[in-house]
Enzyme design. Sequence first.
Site, mmCIF file in Angstrom:
data_model
loop_
_atom_site.group_PDB
_atom_site.id
_atom_site.type_symbol
_atom_site.label_atom_id
_atom_site.label_comp_id
_atom_site.label_asym_id
_atom_site.label_seq_id
_atom_site.Cartn_x
_atom_site.Cartn_y
_atom_site.Cartn_z
ATOM 1 N N ALA A 34 3.782 -4.193 21.805
ATOM 2 C CA ALA A 34 5.212 -4.079 22.134
ATOM 3 C C ALA A 34 6.046 -3.524 20.976
ATOM 4 O O ALA A 34 7.118 -2.957 21.202
ATOM 5 C CB ALA A 34 5.754 -5.437 22.570
ATOM 6 N N ARG B 213 4.672 3.535 33.089
ATOM 7 C CA ARG B 213 5.156 2.165 33.273
ATOM 8 C C ARG B 213 6.683 2.099 33.097
ATOM 9 O O ARG B 213 7.359 3.090 33.312
ATOM 10 C CB ARG B 213 4.394 1.232 32.326
ATOM 11 C CG ARG B 213 2.889 1.197 32.648
ATOM 12 C CD ARG B 213 2.099 0.301 31.710
ATOM 13 N NE ARG B 213 2.501 -1.095 31.832
ATOM 14 C CZ ARG B 213 2.144 -2.043 30.958
ATOM 15 N NH1 ARG B 213 1.407 -1.733 29.900
ATOM 16 N NH2 ARG B 213 2.537 -3.296 31.136
ATOM 17 N N PRO C 160 0.833 -7.248 18.560
ATOM 18 C CA PRO C 160 0.998 -8.504 19.276
ATOM 19 C C PRO C 160 0.343 -8.523 20.652
ATOM 20 O O PRO C 160 0.380 -7.536 21.380
ATOM 21 C CB PRO C 160 2.524 -8.644 19.409
ATOM 22 C CG PRO C 160 3.059 -7.278 19.194
ATOM 23 C CD PRO C 160 2.120 -6.607 18.249
ATOM 24 N N ASN C 161 -0.257 -9.652 20.937
ATOM 25 C CA ASN C 161 -0.871 -9.958 22.239
ATOM 26 C C ASN C 161 -2.181 -9.223 22.493
ATOM 27 O O ASN C 161 -2.829 -9.461 23.514
ATOM 28 C CB ASN C 161 0.112 -9.711 23.397
ATOM 29 C CG ASN C 161 1.339 -10.584 23.282
ATOM 30 O OD1 ASN C 161 1.205 -11.797 23.167
ATOM 31 N ND2 ASN C 161 2.519 -9.993 23.257
ATOM 32 N N ASN D 33 -2.650 0.408 17.589
ATOM 33 C CA ASN D 33 -2.025 0.060 18.860
ATOM 34 C C ASN D 33 -0.988 -1.003 18.514
ATOM 35 O O ASN D 33 -1.330 -2.171 18.345
ATOM 36 C CB ASN D 33 -3.051 -0.485 19.852
ATOM 37 C CG ASN D 33 -2.390 -0.813 21.186
ATOM 38 O OD1 ASN D 33 -1.164 -0.864 21.284
ATOM 39 N ND2 ASN D 33 -3.201 -1.052 22.211
ATOM 40 N N ARG E 298 -4.942 -11.598 29.084
ATOM 41 C CA ARG E 298 -3.618 -11.118 29.491
ATOM 42 C C ARG E 298 -3.753 -10.025 30.563
ATOM 43 O O ARG E 298 -4.544 -9.082 30.414
ATOM 44 C CB ARG E 298 -2.822 -10.576 28.290
ATOM 45 C CG ARG E 298 -3.287 -9.224 27.800
ATOM 46 C CD ARG E 298 -2.523 -8.710 26.599
ATOM 47 N NE ARG E 298 -1.169 -8.306 26.858
ATOM 48 C CZ ARG E 298 -0.547 -7.327 26.190
ATOM 49 N NH1 ARG E 298 -1.188 -6.645 25.240
ATOM 50 N NH2 ARG E 298 0.698 -7.023 26.462
ATOM 51 N N TYR F 117 -4.983 -4.469 31.470
ATOM 52 C CA TYR F 117 -5.676 -4.292 30.183
ATOM 53 C C TYR F 117 -7.184 -4.526 30.254
ATOM 54 O O TYR F 117 -7.869 -4.351 29.245
ATOM 55 C CB TYR F 117 -5.041 -5.217 29.133
ATOM 56 C CG TYR F 117 -3.575 -4.905 28.896
ATOM 57 C CD1 TYR F 117 -3.195 -3.719 28.276
ATOM 58 C CD2 TYR F 117 -2.571 -5.778 29.314
ATOM 59 C CE1 TYR F 117 -1.859 -3.408 28.081
ATOM 60 C CE2 TYR F 117 -1.228 -5.483 29.112
ATOM 61 C CZ TYR F 117 -0.872 -4.300 28.495
ATOM 62 O OH TYR F 117 0.447 -3.993 28.294
ATOM 63 N N GLU G 137 -2.244 6.945 17.395
ATOM 64 C CA GLU G 137 -1.631 5.879 18.178
ATOM 65 C C GLU G 137 -2.436 5.722 19.470
ATOM 66 O O GLU G 137 -2.680 6.706 20.162
ATOM 67 C CB GLU G 137 -0.178 6.289 18.487
ATOM 68 C CG GLU G 137 0.568 5.332 19.396
ATOM 69 C CD GLU G 137 1.961 5.876 19.768
ATOM 70 O OE1 GLU G 137 2.381 6.948 19.254
ATOM 71 O OE2 GLU G 137 2.623 5.223 20.598
ATOM 72 N N HIS H 14 -2.908 3.524 23.164
ATOM 73 C CA HIS H 14 -2.463 2.533 24.155
ATOM 74 C C HIS H 14 -3.510 2.427 25.241
ATOM 75 O O HIS H 14 -3.959 3.456 25.768
ATOM 76 C CB HIS H 14 -1.111 2.928 24.762
ATOM 77 C CG HIS H 14 -0.036 2.970 23.740
ATOM 78 N ND1 HIS H 14 0.529 1.829 23.218
ATOM 79 C CD2 HIS H 14 0.525 4.009 23.081
ATOM 80 C CE1 HIS H 14 1.408 2.179 22.299
ATOM 81 N NE2 HIS H 14 1.424 3.491 22.189
HETATM 82 C C1 DQA Z 1 0.114 -1.435 24.971
HETATM 83 C C2 DQA Z 1 1.336 -1.039 25.808
HETATM 84 C C3 DQA Z 1 2.581 -1.773 25.322
HETATM 85 O O1 DQA Z 1 3.701 -1.369 26.096
HETATM 86 C C4 DQA Z 1 2.403 -3.256 25.463
HETATM 87 O O2 DQA Z 1 3.530 -3.935 24.965
HETATM 88 C C5 DQA Z 1 1.147 -3.737 24.822
HETATM 89 C C6 DQA Z 1 -0.065 -2.946 24.937
HETATM 90 C C7 DQA Z 1 -1.175 -0.804 25.520
HETATM 91 O O3 DQA Z 1 -2.187 -0.857 24.802
HETATM 92 O O4 DQA Z 1 -1.212 -0.303 26.636
HETATM 93 O O5 DQA Z 1 1.095 -4.824 24.266
HETATM 94 O O6 DQA Z 1 0.311 -0.954 23.652
#
Ligand code: DQA
Length: 143
Positions: free
Chosen positions: A77, A107, A9-10, A74, A17, A22, A98, A100
């Site tokens: 959330a 964080r 998501p996102n 990735n 965003r 990011y 995985e 990020h």
């Molecule tokens: C994320 C870190 C997550 O905590 C966050 O909710 C994201 C992006 C990252 O790529 O740093 O959506 O996975």
Amino acid sequence: MKILVLNGPNLNMLGIREPEIYGKTTYNDLVDLIKDYCSKKNIEVECKQSNSEGTLVDYIQQAYFDKVDGIIINPGAYTHTSVALLDALKAVQIKTVEVHISKVDEREAFRQISYVSYFASERIIGKGLNGYLEAIDYLEAKV
Ligand code: DQA
């Protein structure tokens, strides 16, 4: 070799965003970057993104039937909440990295938990979009 890059998501909002966290590169730019990198390495790649947990589970299950060799995920959330994604990865038993983009380990406390990390062979954190390329290198070496 065939890999699936899955974004949660996102992540379709990359470039829009929170650019201070990011970056300014868009999701489409990320997909182009990954495709270019894989084509140079002769790796077959599919990039998928969804904002829905169930759809991400479906994509992981589909990877089994598509005989995918490695998954880069990735989960956004859902990293911090989703037992369903962990169970899907455990079900298909495909080597998983995985990724990020941000330094999740530096964080908020709620970002310190990762369910998929119980299955992932490798975690790449805080390396920006380069983390996805590092994950490709990892799978290339390990699969
Ligand atoms: C994320 C870190 C997550 O905590 C966050 O909710 C994201 C992006 C990252 O790529 O740093 O959506 O996975």
